[in-house]
Design a protein around this motif. Sequence first.
Motif, PDB file in Angstrom:
ATOM      1  N   MET A   1      51.438  31.440 106.716  1.00  0.00           N
ATOM      2  CA  MET A   1      50.449  32.351 107.247  1.00  0.00           C
ATOM      3  C   MET A   1      50.825  33.773 106.836  1.00  0.00           C
ATOM      4  SD  MET A   1      49.060  32.849 111.160  1.00  0.00           S
ATOM      5  CE  MET A   1      49.994  31.482 111.691  1.00  0.00           C
ATOM      6  N   ILE A   2      49.879  34.510 106.293  1.00  0.00           N
ATOM      7  CA  ILE A   2      50.089  35.877 105.852  1.00  0.00           C
ATOM      8  C   ILE A   2      49.236  36.784 106.717  1.00  0.00           C
ATOM      9  CG2 ILE A   2      49.872  37.498 103.931  1.00  0.00           C
ATOM     10  CD1 ILE A   2      50.137  35.017 102.081  1.00  0.00           C
ATOM     11  N   LYS A   3      49.825  37.870 107.225  1.00  0.00           N
ATOM     12  CA  LYS A   3      49.143  38.765 108.141  1.00  0.00           C
ATOM     13  C   LYS A   3      49.038  40.155 107.529  1.00  0.00           C
ATOM     14  CE  LYS A   3      49.746  40.577 112.807  1.00  0.00           C
ATOM     15  NZ  LYS A   3      50.567  40.507 114.006  1.00  0.00           N
ATOM     16  N   ILE A  46      42.730  33.543  99.535  1.00  0.00           N
ATOM     17  CA  ILE A  46      41.802  32.589  98.915  1.00  0.00           C
ATOM     18  C   ILE A  46      41.445  31.418  99.830  1.00  0.00           C
ATOM     19  CG2 ILE A  46      42.391  33.154  96.540  1.00  0.00           C
ATOM     20  CD1 ILE A  46      44.269  30.711  96.571  1.00  0.00           C
ATOM     21  N   GLY A  47      42.111  31.278 100.943  1.00  0.00           N
ATOM     22  CA  GLY A  47      41.826  30.172 101.862  1.00  0.00           C
ATOM     23  C   GLY A  47      41.073  30.654 103.085  1.00  0.00           C
ATOM     24  N   PRO A  48      41.139  29.866 104.148  1.00  0.00           N
ATOM     25  CA  PRO A  48      40.490  30.260 105.401  1.00  0.00           C
ATOM     26  C   PRO A  48      41.107  31.557 105.947  1.00  0.00           C
ATOM     27  CG  PRO A  48      41.216  27.973 105.494  1.00  0.00           C
ATOM     28  CD  PRO A  48      41.782  28.568 104.247  1.00  0.00           C
ATOM     29  N   ILE A  49      40.297  32.329 106.669  1.00  0.00           N
ATOM     30  CA  ILE A  49      40.716  33.629 107.185  1.00  0.00           C
ATOM     31  C   ILE A  49      40.385  33.731 108.671  1.00  0.00           C
ATOM     32  CG2 ILE A  49      40.255  36.134 107.067  1.00  0.00           C
ATOM     33  CD1 ILE A  49      41.679  35.161 104.559  1.00  0.00           C
ATOM     34  N   LEU A  50      41.323  34.300 109.427  1.00  0.00           N
ATOM     35  CA  LEU A  50      41.083  34.694 110.814  1.00  0.00           C
ATOM     36  C   LEU A  50      40.961  36.205 110.820  1.00  0.00           C
ATOM     37  CD1 LEU A  50      41.143  34.587 113.961  1.00  0.00           C
ATOM     38  CD2 LEU A  50      43.618  34.578 113.782  1.00  0.00           C
ATOM     39  N   LEU A  51      39.857  36.718 111.331  1.00  0.00           N
ATOM     40  CA  LEU A  51      39.643  38.151 111.459  1.00  0.00           C
ATOM     41  C   LEU A  51      39.718  38.494 112.935  1.00  0.00           C
ATOM     42  CD1 LEU A  51      38.892  40.852 110.101  1.00  0.00           C
ATOM     43  CD2 LEU A  51      36.485  40.195 110.375  1.00  0.00           C
ATOM     44  N   ALA A  79      40.901  41.850 101.195  1.00  0.00           N
ATOM     45  CA  ALA A  79      41.660  40.907 102.021  1.00  0.00           C
ATOM     46  C   ALA A  79      41.276  39.461 101.756  1.00  0.00           C
ATOM     47  CB  ALA A  79      41.455  41.234 103.494  1.00  0.00           C
ATOM     48  N   TYR A  80      40.078  39.256 101.224  1.00  0.00           N
ATOM     49  CA  TYR A  80      39.609  37.922 100.874  1.00  0.00           C
ATOM     50  C   TYR A  80      38.545  38.037  99.793  1.00  0.00           C
ATOM     51  CZ  TYR A  80      36.876  39.534 104.903  1.00  0.00           C
ATOM     52  OH  TYR A  80      36.182  40.297 105.804  1.00  0.00           O
ATOM     53  N   VAL A  81      38.307  36.938  99.100  1.00  0.00           N
ATOM     54  CA  VAL A  81      37.360  36.930  97.990  1.00  0.00           C
ATOM     55  C   VAL A  81      35.937  37.099  98.500  1.00  0.00           C
ATOM     56  CG1 VAL A  81      36.452  35.577  96.054  1.00  0.00           C
ATOM     57  CG2 VAL A  81      38.899  35.502  96.587  1.00  0.00           C
ATOM     58  N   ASP A  82      35.593  36.367  99.551  1.00  0.00           N
ATOM     59  CA  ASP A  82      34.228  36.380 100.069  1.00  0.00           C
ATOM     60  C   ASP A  82      34.281  36.186 101.576  1.00  0.00           C
ATOM     61  OD1 ASP A  82      31.534  34.597 100.661  1.00  0.00           O
ATOM     62  OD2 ASP A  82      31.229  36.136  99.131  1.00  0.00           O
ATOM     63  N   ASP A  83      33.328  36.764 102.301  1.00  0.00           N
ATOM     64  CA  ASP A  83      33.370  36.643 103.757  1.00  0.00           C
ATOM     65  C   ASP A  83      33.036  35.236 104.258  1.00  0.00           C
ATOM     66  OD1 ASP A  83      30.682  36.914 103.157  1.00  0.00           O
ATOM     67  OD2 ASP A  83      30.270  38.344 104.756  1.00  0.00           O
ATOM     68  N   THR A  84      32.606  34.357 103.372  1.00  0.00           N
ATOM     69  CA  THR A  84      32.419  32.956 103.786  1.00  0.00           C
ATOM     70  C   THR A  84      33.759  32.290 104.101  1.00  0.00           C
ATOM     71  OG1 THR A  84      32.455  32.164 101.493  1.00  0.00           O
ATOM     72  CG2 THR A  84      30.294  32.668 102.449  1.00  0.00           C
ATOM     73  N   GLN A  85      34.860  32.896 103.671  1.00  0.00           N
ATOM     74  CA  GLN A  85      36.198  32.368 103.973  1.00  0.00           C
ATOM     75  C   GLN A  85      36.590  32.589 105.431  1.00  0.00           C
ATOM     76  OE1 GLN A  85      37.647  34.429 100.087  1.00  0.00           O
ATOM     77  NE2 GLN A  85      39.382  33.422 101.047  1.00  0.00           N
ATOM     78  N   VAL A 124      43.976  40.693 109.713  1.00  0.00           N
ATOM     79  CA  VAL A 124      43.472  39.610 108.869  1.00  0.00           C
ATOM     80  C   VAL A 124      44.623  38.633 108.681  1.00  0.00           C
ATOM     81  CG1 VAL A 124      42.506  38.999 106.625  1.00  0.00           C
ATOM     82  CG2 VAL A 124      41.927  41.205 107.675  1.00  0.00           C
ATOM     83  N   ILE A 125      44.377  37.385 109.024  1.00  0.00           N
ATOM     84  CA  ILE A 125      45.410  36.358 108.884  1.00  0.00           C
ATOM     85  C   ILE A 125      44.900  35.296 107.929  1.00  0.00           C
ATOM     86  CG2 ILE A 125      46.764  34.594 110.072  1.00  0.00           C
ATOM     87  CD1 ILE A 125      46.606  36.392 112.576  1.00  0.00           C
ATOM     88  N   ASN A 126      45.641  35.083 106.849  1.00  0.00           N
ATOM     89  CA  ASN A 126      45.298  34.038 105.877  1.00  0.00           C
ATOM     90  C   ASN A 126      45.791  32.696 106.384  1.00  0.00           C
ATOM     91  OD1 ASN A 126      44.374  36.066 104.245  1.00  0.00           O
ATOM     92  ND2 ASN A 126      46.007  35.916 102.756  1.00  0.00           N
TER      93      ASN A 126
END
Length: 134
Positions: A1-3, A46-51, A79-85, A124-126
Motif C-alpha cells: 500500500m502506497i500513501k 495504476i490499481g485501485p485507489i482509496l481517496l 496520483a492515478y491514471v484515471d478517476d475510474t480507479q 490517496v492510498i494505492n
Amino acid sequence: MIKFEFIVDGPPVSQQARRRERLRAWKVTVRQEAEKYWSSERQVGIGPILLQITYFYDSVAMDVDNIVKPIQDALIGLAYVDDTQVTDILVRKRDLSGNFRIEYMTSILAEGFSRGNEFLHIVVINNPDQEVLT
C-alpha cells in the motif's frame, strides 16, 4: 500500500458551483498543491485507489458529497491514471472549533492546523484493502 497526502487551504468549491470558471480554478489549485507534495520518484497509481478527504472548516461547511468530484478530477494523471480507479472514497467534515480526536497526526496534517484557517487534508492510498464490510 502506497500513501500520498497533502493539504489545500479551504474552503473548497462545490461540483455544483454555478460559476464554472471558479470550479476550474479550484481544480487547478488542488492540482498545484498536490504537486508540491508529490516526489519525482513517485509513480502514478495504476490499481485501485482509496481517496480520503477531510474538510476542516471554520463556520459553515458545504455538503461533503459536493466536494469530492473536483478533487478527484484534479488528481488524474498525478496520483492515478484515471478517476475510474477510485474504488473507495471516505469524506469527512470537522468543525475546527468542535471536539474531535486525531490519532497519528502526520507532519502534513499538523502543517494544515498550523496555518490557522480552514483546510482540506487529502490522502490517496494505492491498492487499498478490497474487503467488503457488512
